[in-house]
Design an enzyme around this catalytic site. Sequence first.
Site, PDB file in Angstrom:
ATOM      1  CG  HIS A  84      17.155 -20.086   1.588  1.00  0.00           C
ATOM      2  ND1 HIS A  84      16.117 -19.764   2.166  1.00  0.00           N
ATOM      3  CD2 HIS A  84      16.619 -20.898   0.447  1.00  0.00           C
ATOM      4  CE1 HIS A  84      14.815 -20.181   1.682  1.00  0.00           C
ATOM      5  NE2 HIS A  84      15.252 -20.760   0.401  1.00  0.00           N
ATOM      6  CD  GLU A 141      16.281 -19.140   5.517  1.00  0.00           C
ATOM      7  OE1 GLU A 141      15.436 -19.950   5.077  1.00  0.00           O
ATOM      8  OE2 GLU A 141      16.984 -18.470   4.563  1.00  0.00           O
TER       9      GLU A 141
END
Length: 291
Positions: free
Chosen positions: A249, A211
């Site tokens: 996150h 990511e």
Amino acid sequence: MAIFIDRNSKVIVQGMTGIEGMKHTRRMLAAGTDVVGGVNPRKAGTSVTVEGRTVPVFGSVKEAMAATDADVTVVFVPPPFVRAAVDEASDAGIDVAVVITEGVPVHDTVAFRARAASSGTRLIGPNCPGLISPGQSNAGIIPADITTAGRIGLVSKSGTLTYQLMYELRDIGFSTAVGIGGDPVIGTTHIDCLRAFEQDPDTDLIVMIGEIGGDAEERAAAYIAEHISKPVVGYVAGFTAPEGKTMGHAGAIVSGSSGTALAKQQALEAAGVAVGRTPSAAARLVRERLA
């Protein structure tokens, strides 16, 4: 074969008697995991009955290991207590510590990661879904009924995307799927898993999910180019993420051109990794390479 956990793994759960710990202990047992005990100093000497099995509660990880030969612990404790829990497990000499808890202070993670490394304990997480070797053992919160055993190895920063790829490729199946977590500081990395999958004779292809944010994927790409002979398929979450905004996150934040999905895709493709722009596209690439 599998990596990190298999049918011989004996699992204890730190925080088993809490709501989340009990819920996922039940799921782990239902999946066939050999959960041999829980740890809660205030309830030592008691037991709980889960999925028709009586599981003893110990006062410490050391006591649990001595009584059960446990080699894996799954940590379900609130963020302020994670450091003490992981330090206790590392000091006891546990082989694998899986930290599910989200919101662990980064300075705590830095400290217990170093202590785990010095003790020889493999740390997975924090802020992760754990890992599963389907049909063998499940340490964490990954649903056991979404996939089958097979010959794909999966390493992922994202729990949700772990589940999606496992489901989309359920007819092929997985040797092991590892959710490494999305915090800025984690224990086991993409590279650690890539190395283990490369050495596993029953893993034929590796799927790597990354990511935006940081440079973990770029470092993994450099490692793949030098050390991985098996085919690797990648996916990077965050192609449409706005600059400077944290996405889910704590580690998923882009600053300028650093850490963008495009930069990661280019690095992976330069290393010979086929990268899908969506999870479904990544699944199609897996099928093509296994055909």
